[in-house]
Scaffold this active site. Structure first.
Site, PDB file in Angstrom:
ATOM      1  N   LYS B  77      64.103  51.854  40.720  1.00  0.00           N
ATOM      2  CA  LYS B  77      63.051  52.773  40.760  1.00  0.00           C
ATOM      3  C   LYS B  77      63.515  53.964  40.149  1.00  0.00           C
ATOM      4  O   LYS B  77      64.802  54.494  39.811  1.00  0.00           O
ATOM      5  CB  LYS B  77      63.083  53.104  42.357  1.00  0.00           C
ATOM      6  CG  LYS B  77      61.879  54.069  42.655  1.00  0.00           C
ATOM      7  CD  LYS B  77      61.688  54.222  44.188  1.00  0.00           C
ATOM      8  CE  LYS B  77      60.858  55.050  44.630  1.00  0.00           C
ATOM      9  NZ  LYS B  77      60.729  55.204  46.141  1.00  0.00           N
ATOM     10  N   SER B 152      56.452  54.491  48.660  1.00  0.00           N
ATOM     11  CA  SER B 152      56.466  54.833  47.103  1.00  0.00           C
ATOM     12  C   SER B 152      57.125  53.917  46.150  1.00  0.00           C
ATOM     13  O   SER B 152      56.916  54.029  44.933  1.00  0.00           O
ATOM     14  CB  SER B 152      57.141  56.300  47.014  1.00  0.00           C
ATOM     15  OG  SER B 152      58.428  56.205  47.248  1.00  0.00           O
ATOM     16  N   SER B 176      59.199  53.763  52.277  1.00  0.00           N
ATOM     17  CA  SER B 176      58.785  53.419  50.882  1.00  0.00           C
ATOM     18  C   SER B 176      59.598  52.190  50.437  1.00  0.00           C
ATOM     19  O   SER B 176      59.145  51.786  49.107  1.00  0.00           O
ATOM     20  CB  SER B 176      59.462  54.555  50.089  1.00  0.00           C
ATOM     21  OG  SER B 176      58.522  55.814  50.213  1.00  0.00           O
TER      22      SER B 176
END
Lengths: 484, 480
Positions: B77, B152, B176
């Site tokens: 990420k 997210s 997330s």
């Protein structure tokens, strides 16, 4: 000048920042030392690069506790760091990690000495925090530049109560703090390099008024002399304003050493909101009884304690004990000499007299002297035993010993220099006979009552003995002879 | 070897010589190119991945010892630092920024022979539940490209879902990792707070953030966790507890754990009816299969989302102070000469709206005059939750819950009302508030054609029980 006016009293509190003598910074491994090229003691952590976290340097805690114990503070057992938020280019994270809200050391006091006597200045607290980088506005025409070497260096902030009342007291207090941090090896106390810095909070009030007046803060006073001058000037400025009926504004001011006056930096309209928040990246740290006991045991004897001990243990007067204990090395020298002989007061006299003046003349410290405490003790012993006169010891033997490199003892050297006193009564009697018989008229005058002539006879005999006669003995023998 | 089954199967093929790291990398590079429109990756490193694959192939053939993640193709990420590679938190304020150091997680992946092939899109600074709040634009759900993948860590979830990599690292501050796993039909694991070092993870809510794993199956997640977990001199909040071999523990013998669920979570009015009935049916099934299942009371349910948003925005407002355009990052042009204007311009232009909203919320709750009413109160609720959690896990071993009240929604559908989006975090923020481990496994299929998951949680640092039961459930109850 602690009495600025009949009417007003000055109230002063100091915030002293001291950089702790740790190898690395407070929350990362960067070198914490002073004087490197700009931005060479920096890492992603200190520069607050994305994703970096702080980790507490335990050495800093030990130094803060050390200072706290020496200042008679209460040590807080459960501690944490808070984030103090504000934006400034020299503050990389946008917040400073500080114990501002929960100090590690609470209360306590520092004893100061001024012309008015001794007094304990109450402390509010001592807390730890990290230093910011250094902004410079005069290095480039277009830009301000920042050196982050200092960012993250551990500090303690020593905050006094508003318990000082003059520039003199403030100067005595800061002098004492500097002595303490140096004796404790907590900070190098160097004000020019900024490792010891001072801000002063100043207000005035009518004498007897319990309420504090509007406060002005003078920032960055980087010498003890400037501190005194800044306070003296600021207090007089405030008194003049009051007398003219003007309002004193809550301000942050600076000190101009050239004009020895203060100037406004900014006026505080409302209090800053720093949004203090416990730092979630640093778990609270607990200080144990053992940790405190270990530090307590490792504390050096402070000068005040040493002075007391010198008075008790060696029977020294307060004045001598005070002077000796001011200087750690000198005190140690004294104690070494005191192991060899018991004429403690004489050792003190020698150290504070002839030895001190040699050091002053040559600009030396006591530990640079080749003369050992044992050699000095031997000199004093010779005087005590009447083998060498005090005058000869000071004027001849001591300088000779200082020069001597062949390691000969004090007594050998006295012998070589022909300084040993004549204590042979027969020899002395003969000299006395010679002198008295050469001045029959004076002898008659003496016997008629002109007792002041004794000194003349003694002096003449001493001359004949080439200064080697023991003056005490000589005095006694001459007096006896004339009495017959 | 393709489609990919598991790391274990892939590594067996590597050692049997029926495939190579190079072949794997070529496959994923091709997939990445084909699926570019999903917008799951913000940076890809084809040459670097190929070179590393060749190096690993040579190393294996030479008989040199190989790492636990030998040849495993990974994405990370865009909030996890990788030395000399872009790191932007999918934000304009860090556009073009390259990290100058490695996060501990990346350093450990690389030390165990993983191949990092690219960087995942995400909600800006990990703030969002739909991956629509990225400076790089929204990520699309592979199952229905008009829908969000969740957030997210939406890019990480889609990268695994669409076979752009074998596993991905995400981060989980309030769900997330688990929620995008739920929306995308894959496995998402959020470890205990302090299990994985946060060094090199861009902070959102420091006392909530954990690096998590998105994977095709529980085994792979367990293996990756055993690599990235453990103590770290750069993180003062990471645990020093030893790290078990999670993958090996999956099949170790154990008694049937006691299972619990909060009555109120399944009664909640916002919960999709079919998700509710599926959970109730699943609980009935477990009882039928001999599990002891307890229904527990949880009367604090309405407090958890407000508590979560007060505390995380407070921490975020502080954590994001460092992005000021002074030492790195976006500077508005022309550069403002007055200092306050300089900060204001850099930050207003650099941060997106959702990030600004949270910074302002956080600044507000920490302000003098409001501090006690919001921040202090929220901390008190958090302590209460912590105490309640202790009681819960004295009664049960594993707690079950839905992951999200709905399945993946349409891109743009929930953009008008941020509060509605926040409330959808109701099932996931609990684990972060109290720091326990949680995961999502794709057990269910909705009649609308979309997958959804089962959330499982255990007490702190009991990932072994958590992963083992998740593995058992996947083996026993996974549809299809």
């Amino acid at each position: 000048m602690s009495n600025y006016s009949e009417k007003y009293e000055a109230v002063v509190g100091l915030e002293v920042h001291a950089q702790l003598l740790t190898k690395s910074k407070l929350f990362c491994g960067d070198d914490a030392s002073f004087g490197a090229l700009p931005n060479t003691h920096v890492s992603p952590i200190v520069l607050a690069h994305p994703g970096t976290l702080p980790k507490l340097n335990k050495d800093a805690i030990a130094l803060a506790v050390r200072m706290g114990l020496a200042c008679n503070c209460t040590i807080e057992r459960k501690n944490y760091f808070a984030r103090k938020h504000y934006f400034y280019p020299d503050l990389p994270k946008g917040y400073q990690l500080s114990q501002h809200t929960t100090p590690i050391c609470v209360g306590g006091f520092v004893k100061i000495k001024t012309a008015a006597g001794e007094r304990n200045i109450q402390l509010n607290r001592i807390h730890m925090e990290e230093d910011a980088g250094k902004s410079m506005h005069d290095q480039d025409e277009q830009y301000s530049v920042v050196d982050y070497n200092r960012a993250g260096v551990p500090l303690i902030e020593i905050v006094s109560e508003p318990d000082l009342h003059s520039g003199d007291e403030a100067a005595a207090y800061l002098t004492e703090i500097r002595k303490l941090v140096r004796t404790l090896n907590v900070c190098d106390g160097n004000m020019e390099e900024g490792s010891l810095r001072c801000d002063a909070n100043i207000s005035i009030r009518l004498k007897g008024d319990p309420k504090l007046g509007t406060k002005v803060e003078i920032k960055n006073l980087n010498s003890i002399r400037f501190l005194k001058k800044a306070i003296d000037h600021e207090v007089m400025r405030m008194i003049e304003m009051k007398e003219k009926g003007e309002t004193i504004l809550q301000q942050t001011r600076g000190f101009n050493p050239d004009t020895e006056t203060t100037f406004a930096i900014r006026t505080k309209e409302d209090a800053d909101d720093y949004r203090y928040m416990a730092d979630p990246d640093l778990p609270p740290f607990v200080i144990t009884d053992e940790f405190i006991a270990d530090i307590q045991a490792s504390l050096p004897e402070l000068s005040e304690q040493k002075k007391e001990r010198f008075m008790q243990q060696y029977g020294l007067p307060a004045y001598d004990a005070g002077l000796l204990s001011e200087d750690v090395e000198l005190a140690a020298y004294f104690e070494d000499a005191a192991k060899a002989i018991t004429a403690y007061k004489q050792i003190a006299n020698w150290l504070l007299g002839p030895v001190k003046s040699v050091l002053n003349e040559e600009g030396k410290e006591i530990n640079q002297l080749t003369l050992t405490p044992q050699q000095l003790a031997a000199v004093i012993q010779l005087v005590e035993e009447g083998k060498v006169s005090h005058t000869m010891a000071v004027q001849k033997l001591f300088p000779a010993l200082l020069q001597s490199t062949n390691g000969s003892s004090a007594e050998q050297l006295a012998q070589e220099l022909n300084l040993l006193q004549e204590r042979n009564e027969d020899a002395l009697q003969q000299l006395i006979e010679e002198v008295l018989s050469s001045m029959p008229q004076k002898v008659t005058e003496y016997k008629k009552g002109k007792k002041g002539l004794l000194g003349l006879f003694v002096g003449e005999v001493m001359k004949k003995s080439k200064g080697k006669a023991d003056p005490k003995l000589l005095n006694q023998l001459v007096t006896e002879k004339l009495a017959n | 070897m393709y489609p990919f089954a598991s790391i274990n199967a892939y590594q067996q093929q590597l050692f049997a010589g029926t495939t190579s790291c190079k072949e794997a990398v070529e496959f994923y590079l091709q997939q990445i190119e084909r699926q570019e429109h999903l917008n799951a990756l913000v940076a890809v490193f084809p040459q670097e991945a190929r070179q590393r694959a060749e190096l690993l192939d040579a190393k294996r053939k030479a008989g040199t010892s190989t790492g636990k993640l030998h040849g495993v193709v990974v994405t990370i990420k865009d909030v996890i630092a990788w030395e000399q590679h872009p790191l932007s938190a999918s934000s304009n304020i860090l556009k073009g920024f390259h990290s100058i150091y490695n996060s501990t997680a990346v350093q450990k992946l690389v030390a165990e022979d993983a191949i990092i092939i690219g960087i995942n899109n995400c909600d800006e600074f990990a703030m969002g539940s739909s991956n629509e709040k990225s400076a790089f634009g929204p990520v699309r759900n592979k199952i229905d490209e008009s829908r969000v993948p969740g957030g997210s860590s939406g890019g990480s979830a889609v990268a695994v879902q669409a076979h752009l990599c074998m596993v991905s690292l995400g981060s989980d501050t309030g769900g997330s990792v688990r929620q995008p796993a739920d929306f995308c039909g894959i496995v998402g694991v959020k470890p205990t707070y302090g299990r994985v070092s946060r060094h090199g993870l861009i902070a959102y809510g420091s006392s909530f953030d954990q690096i998590g794993i998105l994977a095709n199956n529980v085994e792979d997640a367990a293996l990756v966790l055993s690599v990235i977990a453990g103590e770290d001199e750069y993180d003062a909040t990471v645990s020093t507890l030893p790290v078990p071999s999670y993958a090996e523990e999956l099949t170790s013998a154990s008694t049937k754990p006691v299972i619990g669920y909060f009555k109120q979570t399944l009664q909640h009015e916002g919960l999709d009816e079919e998700i509710r009935s599926s959970h109730l049916a699943f609980i009935a099934q477990l009882k039928q299969d001999g599990y002891q299942v307890k229904e527990l009371e949880f009367d604090l349910i309405d407090y958890i989302v407000p508590t979560y948003y007060v505390l995380t925005t407070a921490e975020a407002s502080s954590n994001l102070s460092r992005f000021d355009g002074v030492r790195y990052g976006y500077q508005a042009t022309p550069v403002k000469e007055e200092l306050t204007e300089f900060y204001s311009a850099n930050r207003s232009e650099g941060f997106g709206k959702e990030v600004q909203r949270r910074i302002m919320l956080g600044t507000f709750v920490l302000s003098a005059g409001y501090y006690d009413a919001y921040y202090t109160k929220a901390q008190q609720v958090r302590r209460k939750l912590f105490e309640q959690t202790k009681l819960v896990f004295s009664e049960v071993d594993v707690l079950l819950m839905p992951v999200s009240p709905s399945t993946a929604f349409k891109i743009g559908e929930k953009n008008s009302n941020p509060v509605e989006m926040y409330l959808a975090d109701i099932y996931t923020v609990f684990a972060n508030l109290v720091g326990i481990p949680g995961l999502s496994i794709p057990l269910f299929q909705h009649s609308n054609g979309l997958p959804f998951g089962l959330q499982m949680m255990t007490k702190h640092f009991d990932e072994v029980s958590l992963l083992r039961l998740a593995h058992t459930f996947m083996q026993t109850y996974k549809a299809g």
